[in-house]
Motif scaffolding. Structure first.
Motif, short mmCIF file in Angstrom:
data_model
loop_
_atom_site.label_atom_id
_atom_site.label_comp_id
_atom_site.label_asym_id
_atom_site.label_seq_id
_atom_site.Cartn_x
_atom_site.Cartn_y
_atom_site.Cartn_z
N ALA A 43 0.82 -1.20 0.00
CA ALA A 43 0.00 0.00 0.00
C ALA A 43 0.86 1.26 0.00
CB ALA A 43 -0.92 0.01 1.22
N VAL A 44 0.31 2.34 -0.57
CA VAL A 44 0.98 3.64 -0.52
C VAL A 44 -0.02 4.70 -0.09
CG1 VAL A 44 2.60 3.01 -2.35
CG2 VAL A 44 0.53 4.25 -2.94
N PHE A 45 0.52 5.78 0.48
CA PHE A 45 -0.29 6.95 0.85
C PHE A 45 0.37 8.18 0.26
CE2 PHE A 45 -1.41 10.59 3.41
CZ PHE A 45 -2.78 10.46 3.55
N VAL A 46 -0.38 8.92 -0.54
CA VAL A 46 0.15 10.11 -1.20
C VAL A 46 -0.17 11.32 -0.36
CG1 VAL A 46 0.09 11.51 -3.30
CG2 VAL A 46 -0.16 9.02 -3.47
N LEU A 53 4.21 7.80 1.13
CA LEU A 53 4.51 6.88 2.21
C LEU A 53 4.10 5.47 1.81
CD1 LEU A 53 3.12 9.04 5.15
CD2 LEU A 53 5.38 9.14 4.08
N VAL A 54 4.77 4.47 2.36
CA VAL A 54 4.48 3.09 1.98
C VAL A 54 4.36 2.20 3.21
CG1 VAL A 54 5.81 3.44 -0.13
CG2 VAL A 54 6.87 2.26 1.80
N GLY A 55 3.82 1.01 2.99
CA GLY A 55 3.78 -0.02 4.02
C GLY A 55 2.84 0.29 5.16
N VAL A 442 9.19 3.03 5.82
CA VAL A 442 8.41 4.04 5.14
C VAL A 442 9.33 4.79 4.21
CG1 VAL A 442 8.74 5.51 7.16
CG2 VAL A 442 7.13 6.20 5.43
N ALA A 443 8.86 5.07 3.01
CA ALA A 443 9.67 5.80 2.04
C ALA A 443 8.92 7.01 1.56
CB ALA A 443 10.02 4.92 0.84
N ALA A 444 9.62 8.09 1.29
CA ALA A 444 9.01 9.28 0.70
C ALA A 444 9.70 9.55 -0.61
CB ALA A 444 9.16 10.48 1.63
#
Length: 615
Positions: A43-46, A53-55, A442-444
């Motif tokens: 999953a990702v969150f924009v 963001l991920v995970g 988490v990655a940006a």
């Protein structure tokens, strides 16, 4: 080459797994991607084009802003653009965020030394366009095409399972990959030097572990309707995201536990009350048997495509994917071929990808992509493997004989066809750079107009940076268009609908349409006692969605407008009609639904709410 290593990544619909290969020793092992285990949610969150963001962090943020959440970016790759939090992003941006998090975690395990190469997996039926999204994502985080190898998931699984049990040339095996969101079945024949040729493959993008979770959720609703109807009404109408996610987690844990234990409990914990329900393995088998019958039918059809004459034609039937752990899956598939012993079915593809690439010499020198072979003519259906029904909407078929591909290219950086942009007259973001925040994995992804890359060709020629193109992609039509519209449907509606190609719209530009029928057992229509099936037609047309909702808001069309809380989706209902029009300005989904019989506005709204169309 001492100390150099290669990273294999299996980017899945629900979860992502990874493995690393030591080039000096040849040893392969999984990479833990979270503190809890080997898997990271895909999953990702924009937050914005500057931050994806991920995970687990993405899951957490979705509770406060569902509009920025994309639970399964892999499903949306064919759309050409992702819509989230008011932004339009290239699909490669979401994939790059996930790859960046995986690379960061794996690099930390190698004392800060990054991988020399990436090996990325993909479904057997993916088109070159979809594979290109993976390559674009890798280029975004600094891995040009000469440092990336791609391999199909069933081929990777075959290499993993046969690593200690070499097959003779001509032996035939099958891979049954039953994951969280999709099912893929492939038949392969062993070739010389450990190579494999895929001779038949089918897949279903709407069949996976989440279907089983949905069936358990229906069982929960039925139990609560008798035991605690007030709690059921709260779950359906007033429960916040974190309560529903807690119920999903409890459901999934119970399903997984029932692979080993005769019974398990599902706990529903809410501010208005708590219930604990007991589910036995026998009850689970009864619930999920219709879905597993579909899965077995898909396997039979694939085996028929491969001209297998019966179970004895297979040397082994290898199972992978988390849903393949279920005992009833083993029981039903045992009639088709000898089930092979499982390791960890969730990570075998990532490990097998590295083994396959190493066997093909991908780490010694860049190899040319292997030629594809034409699909064999469909044979007559033998009695041992009867035909399975299939629809254009949810069944894929492709036969290929390509091995791992280094995918060399002409430039040091890839182009992204649709740059990130704010949907409402926001600035176009032209370049891409990567910043990784390490915590709970988490990655940006930071997109910056002045970014340049120092990546160069493996030959040593510095081609410089390639600017991003700003041309919009044309509407997808045909099979890709059908897939894109289905992927734009809310997940619950996608899983519970049987859809077919409805051709192109009459207006210009022409857009792909689908025609669908909702399962009478779907939660969206459950216990409404309708005299027939709910049907709908759908397409993706963002311009029309914006125009439609604007016209409805003007209030001069004699009907009622019902919108979601963010005002990004709405339904228009005319008095006395059993037809509702719906649009989403985020996904561009346009949908017209017909409900049989005489129904009032409240029933129409209830169907839309249950189908997660007005969240």
């Amino acid at each position: 080459m001492s100390g150099e290593w290669v990273l294999g990544v299996d980017f899945g619909t629900s979860n992502t797994a990874a493995a690393h290969l030591d080039l000096a020793t040849g040893s392969v092992a999984t990479v833990p991607l979270t503190h809890q285990g080997n898997l990271m949610p895909s999953a990702v969150f924009v937050e914005s084009p500057d931050s994806i963001l991920v995970g687990e962090v993405a899951l957490n943020r979705s509770e406060s802003n569902p509009g920025g959440f994309i639970p399964s970016p892999k499903r949306a790759l064919v759309q050409g653009v992702l819509h989230a939090n008011g932004y339009d992003l290239p699909p490669s941006a979401a994939v790059a965020a996930i790859l960046s998090a995986v690379v960061t975690r794996a690099t930390a395990a190698h004392a800060g030394r990054p991988p020399a190469r990436l090996v990325l997996t993909h479904p057997e039926a993916w088109s070159p366009r979809e594979i290109q999204v993976l390559l674009d994502a890798a280029a975004t985080i600094g891995f040009d095409r000469t440092r990336v190898t791609t391999i199909s998931e069933p081929r990777a699984a075959a290499h993993f399972y046969t690593r200690g049990n070499a097959l003779t040339t001509g032996q035939t095996i099958a891979v049954f990959d039953f994951g969280g969101g999709t099912l893929d079945v492939a038949v392969l024949t062993a070739g010389p030097a450990g190579a494999f040729e895929v001779i038949a493959a089918r897949g279903d993008n709407s069949l996976g572990g989440k279907n089983l979770d949905a069936l358990i959720r229906r069982w929960i609703d039925t139990e609560l309707a008798d035991r605690n109807p007030e709690l059921l009404d709260y779950l359906r109408r007033g429960a916040p995201v974190h309560v529903l996610r807690g119920l999903e987690d409890s459901t999934r844990r119970a399903k997984e536990l029932l692979s080993e234990a005769p019974s398990a409990t599902v706990t529903i914990s809410t501010p208005v009350g708590q219930e604990t329900l007991s589910l036995t393995r026998g009850e689970l088998d009864d619930l999920i048997r219709p879905v597993l019958d579909q899965a077995v039918a898909l396997a039979r059809a694939t085996f028929t495509d491969a001209r297998l004459t019966g179970p004895g034609a297979l040397s082994a039937l290898y199972l992978t994917g988390g849903s393949s752990r279920i005992p009833l899956v083993h029981t039903q598939l045992a009639t088709l071929g000898p089930i092979a012993t499982l390791d960890d079915p969730k990570t075998v593809v990532a490990q097998g990808a590295l083994i396959a690439a190493a066997n093909a010499g991908a780490f010694a020198a860049a190899a040319r992509p292997a030629d594809r072979v034409p699909a064999p003519a469909p044979p007559q259906w033998p009695a041992s493997f009867p035909a399975a029904p299939a629809t254009a909407a949810n069944t894929r078929q492709q036969v290929a004989a390509d091995g791992p591909r280094p995918d060399g290219g002409d430039t040091a950086r890839s182009q992204i066809a649709v740059p990130a942009r704010k949907s409402k007259r926001g600035p176009i973001v032209a370049g891409v750079a990567v910043v990784v925040i390490v915590g709970a994995v988490v990655a940006a992804i930071v997109l910056s107009p002045d970014d340049t890359s120092d990546a160069t060709e493996a030959s040593g020629d510095d081609t410089g940076s390639t600017s991003q193109t700003t041309t919009a992609s044309a509407p997808l039509v045909g099979a890709d268009g059908v897939k894109a519209v289905i992927n734009a449907l809310p997940q619950s509606l996608e899983m519970d609908s049987d859809c077919t190609d409805a051709g192109l719209s009459s207006k210009t530009p022409k857009v792909q349409k689908i025609s669908c029928e909702v399962d009478s057992k779907s939660f969206a229509v459950y216990e409404l006692n309708l005299p027939g099936y709910v049907t709908f037609q759908a397409s993706i047309d963002k311009d029309n969605a914006n125009k439609a909702i604007g016209g409805w808001r003007a209030g001069n069309m004699g009907g009622d407008l019902v919108e979601n809380k963010d005002g990004t989706a709405g339904a228009y209902i005319k008095p006395g009609k059993n037809y509702v029009e719906y649009v989403s300005t985020v996904t561009g989904l346009n949908l017209g639904m017909t409900v049989p019989g005489t129904v009032d506005k409240d029933v129409l709204v209830k169907i839309l709410e249950r189908a997660d169309m007005l969240d």
